[in-house]
Motif scaffolding. Structure first.
Motif, PDB file in Angstrom:
ATOM      1  N   ASP A  25       0.815  -1.218   0.000  1.00 17.39           N
ATOM      2  CA  ASP A  25       0.000   0.000   0.000  1.00 17.39           C
ATOM      3  C   ASP A  25       0.849   1.270   0.000  1.00 17.39           C
ATOM      4  O   ASP A  25       0.402   2.316  -0.446  1.00 17.39           O
ATOM      5  CB  ASP A  25      -0.921   0.011   1.229  1.00 17.39           C
ATOM      6  CG  ASP A  25      -2.111  -0.916   1.074  1.00 17.39           C
ATOM      7  OD1 ASP A  25      -2.560  -1.121  -0.071  1.00 17.39           O
ATOM      8  OD2 ASP A  25      -2.588  -1.446   2.095  1.00 17.39           O
TER       9      ASP A  25
ATOM     10  N   GLN B  25      -2.543   5.705 -10.167  1.00 14.52           N
ATOM     11  CA  GLN B  25      -3.548   6.759 -10.089  1.00 14.52           C
ATOM     12  C   GLN B  25      -3.709   7.274  -8.663  1.00 14.52           C
ATOM     13  O   GLN B  25      -3.908   8.478  -8.438  1.00 14.52           O
ATOM     14  CB  GLN B  25      -4.881   6.234 -10.622  1.00 14.52           C
ATOM     15  CG  GLN B  25      -4.881   5.964 -12.117  1.00 14.52           C
ATOM     16  CD  GLN B  25      -6.130   5.230 -12.579  1.00 14.52           C
ATOM     17  OE1 GLN B  25      -7.011   4.933 -11.779  1.00 14.52           O
ATOM     18  NE2 GLN B  25      -6.198   4.925 -13.876  1.00 14.52           N
ATOM     19  N   ALA B  26      -3.616   6.359  -7.686  1.00 14.57           N
ATOM     20  CA  ALA B  26      -3.714   6.770  -6.279  1.00 14.57           C
ATOM     21  C   ALA B  26      -2.540   7.663  -5.879  1.00 14.57           C
ATOM     22  O   ALA B  26      -2.709   8.616  -5.105  1.00 14.57           O
ATOM     23  CB  ALA B  26      -3.767   5.530  -5.383  1.00 14.57           C
TER      24      ALA B  26
ATOM     25  N   LEU C 256      -3.498   9.862  -2.636  1.00 12.29           N
ATOM     26  CA  LEU C 256      -4.347   9.066  -1.749  1.00 12.29           C
ATOM     27  C   LEU C 256      -3.568   8.069  -0.898  1.00 12.29           C
ATOM     28  O   LEU C 256      -4.148   7.349  -0.092  1.00 12.29           O
ATOM     29  CB  LEU C 256      -5.380   8.302  -2.589  1.00 12.29           C
ATOM     30  CG  LEU C 256      -6.379   9.142  -3.375  1.00 12.29           C
ATOM     31  CD1 LEU C 256      -7.269   8.242  -4.228  1.00 12.29           C
ATOM     32  CD2 LEU C 256      -7.222   9.989  -2.435  1.00 12.29           C
TER      33      LEU C 256
ATOM     34  N   ASP D 151     -10.838   0.299  -0.310  1.00  9.69           N
ATOM     35  CA  ASP D 151     -10.319   1.307  -1.231  1.00  9.69           C
ATOM     36  C   ASP D 151      -8.864   1.020  -1.551  1.00  9.69           C
ATOM     37  O   ASP D 151      -8.154   0.354  -0.781  1.00  9.69           O
ATOM     38  CB  ASP D 151     -10.455   2.712  -0.623  1.00  9.69           C
ATOM     39  CG  ASP D 151     -11.913   3.139  -0.479  1.00  9.69           C
ATOM     40  OD1 ASP D 151     -12.730   2.691  -1.310  1.00  9.69           O
ATOM     41  OD2 ASP D 151     -12.220   3.890   0.465  1.00  9.69           O
ATOM     42  N   VAL D 152      -8.387   1.569  -2.678  1.00 10.57           N
ATOM     43  CA  VAL D 152      -7.053   1.251  -3.175  1.00 10.57           C
ATOM     44  C   VAL D 152      -5.949   1.595  -2.173  1.00 10.57           C
ATOM     45  O   VAL D 152      -4.930   0.908  -2.103  1.00 10.57           O
ATOM     46  CB  VAL D 152      -6.801   1.966  -4.527  1.00 10.57           C
ATOM     47  CG1 VAL D 152      -6.807   3.484  -4.365  1.00 10.57           C
ATOM     48  CG2 VAL D 152      -5.510   1.494  -5.167  1.00 10.57           C
ATOM     49  N   SER D 153      -6.150   2.621  -1.348  1.00 10.68           N
ATOM     50  CA  SER D 153      -5.097   3.076  -0.434  1.00 10.68           C
ATOM     51  C   SER D 153      -4.827   2.108   0.704  1.00 10.68           C
ATOM     52  O   SER D 153      -3.746   2.130   1.311  1.00 10.68           O
ATOM     53  CB  SER D 153      -5.454   4.449   0.147  1.00 10.68           C
ATOM     54  OG  SER D 153      -6.684   4.376   0.849  1.00 10.68           O
TER      55      SER D 153
END
Length: 415
Positions: free
Chosen positions: A76, A209-210, A215, A351-353
């Motif tokens: 992450d 993208q994050a 993010l 979520d991606v984060s």
């Protein structure tokens, strides 16, 4: 992210090859449990020796939540790609070393201690392999998540299938120390090949993208435990059922059947076919989840297990080879129906984060810890209760738990 067709096929193959290898390496130990018991834990009582061996099998699963926390943070914080390459290298080296460790008769206490160390390294390595590669795959391919979740699952099941095939093949040809050959071959040849193919993979599109959207958290685990407690807890409970079902039906089945009196060769044939069945069916149920929804497919699969486990284990404990194969075959299809879409379901919860930490912890605390304890737990309980159908009770209990959690989530989302 859209990949050209040639690169797309290469990407999927390389990503799933790592999962295939890690499950092959991790499962070899279970299929050679009785031989490893003789070489590293030479107790007078064969049940005690087997329990010690299966206890070491469980140790690697206990290590997995710690690996999930570590590699989840790294995934992450710094990206998915490099973590997967590191995982596969660790697994390959640890697997090869298991095949090279001298026996207890030659090396004394250092032999089982070295075995334990290698199993811990394997546990840390595999902790974020299936989850990490599934996240990486589904973040890069933005459609048909159920299908590609099933393909990622099938790669792990094909690893279990090939481990069983190796065990059966090497034992058939009566090669001296044949079990060592299987570990060295798997770790050195296949492991280094998979590392070579995986090392130049691109980073996940969603993670990039994050980063651009700022993010990424400095402490993703802190955010996970603070804001995603419900998602993490429900993910753990659902994964618990899968771990129990997978280890009971695919991993423990050979040892279980041998203890019922079936020949080693017949037991390994059945376990090999079970892994192949699960591997072939997982993508199909992933595809069905894309058509009808992830939750309905998971719910029906768990309910089916709760209904059929007891009668099928009654057949398994009282009838011959073909009835046993058919009964276990039905159970493996039901496991595939749950296993195939599960990765996509877990990926969509976070979520991606915090996704790498959330999915890895959910799966490894639930499926890995509880699943890893199944072989030693069932060996002990069947021996003490003299009830060969005891595995069905565990399957029913954990399947009903999964049904309850999934049904509650359905109600909560509809209100």
């Amino acid at each position: 992210m859209t990949l050209p067709l040639k690169n797309f096929k290469s990407f999927v193959l390389t990503n799933t090859l790592g999962t295939f290898l890690e499950y092959l390496d991790a499962t070899l130990y279970a299929f050679f449990a009785t031989i490893i018991a003789f070489n590293f834990f030479p107790e007078k009582d064969p049940t005690t020796s087997l329990l010690l061996t299966l206890g070491v099998f469980a140790i690697s699963f206990i290590a997995r939540p710690f690996g999930a926390l570590l590699f989840g943070y790294l995934g992450d914080r710094f990206g998915r790609r490099n973590i997967l390459a590191a995982n596969i290298l660790m697994m390959a080296l640890a697997t090869m070393m298991i095949g090279l460790i001298p026996s207890y008769a030659f090396w004394g206490l250092a032999a089982p201690l070295s075995l334990i160390l290698c199993r811990i390294v394997q546990g840390l390595a595999i902790s974020s392999e299936y989850t990490g590669s599934s996240i990486y795959l589904l973040e890069t391919i933005l459609k048909k998540h159920g299908l590609f979740s099933g393909i990622s699952t099938a790669a792990g099941s094909f690893g279990i299938f090939f481990a069983s095939l190796l065990a059966m093949g090497f034992s058939h040809f009566h090669i001296e120390n044949y079990w060592r050959c299987a570990f060295v071959f798997s770790g050195f040849i296949i492991g280094l090949l998979a590392f070579y193919l995986r090392r130049n993979q691109p980073e996940s599109a969603a993670f990039l993208q994050a980063i651009q959207a700022r993010l990424i958290h400095e402490k993703p685990a802190h955010v996970l435990f603070e804001k995603y407690k419900k998602e993490l807890f429900s993910g753990i409970l659902i994964s618990m059922y899968l771990g129990v079902a997978l280890c009971t039906i695919l991993v423990y089945s050979a040892t279980y059947l041998m203890r019922l009196g079936m020949s080693n060769q017949d037991a390994l044939i059945i376990s090999t076919l079970l892994a192949l069945t699960e591997a072939c069916c997982a993508p199909l149920f992933g595809y069905l989840a894309d058509q009808y929804g992830l939750r309905p497919v998971l719910l029906i699969a768990a309910l089916a297990m709760a209904i059929v486990a007891f009668p099928l284990f009654c057949f398994i404990t009282h009838y011959g080879f073909w009835i046993v194969l058919g009964s276990f075959g039905i159970l493996s299809i039901i496991v595939a129906a749950f296993d195939g879409p599960l990765a996509a379901y877990l990926v969509n919860k976070f979520d991606v984060s915090v996704r790498h930490s959330g999915v890895s912890l959910s799966y490894n605390i639930g499926a890995a810890v509880f699943g890893g304890m199944i072989p030693v737990t069932l060996t002990y309980l069947i021996d003490k209760t003299n009830l060969p159908i005891f595995p069905s009770f565990l399957l029913i209990g954990f399947a009903l738990l999964a049904v309850f959690v999934l049904w509650r989530e359905k109600i909560r989302r509809s209100t």
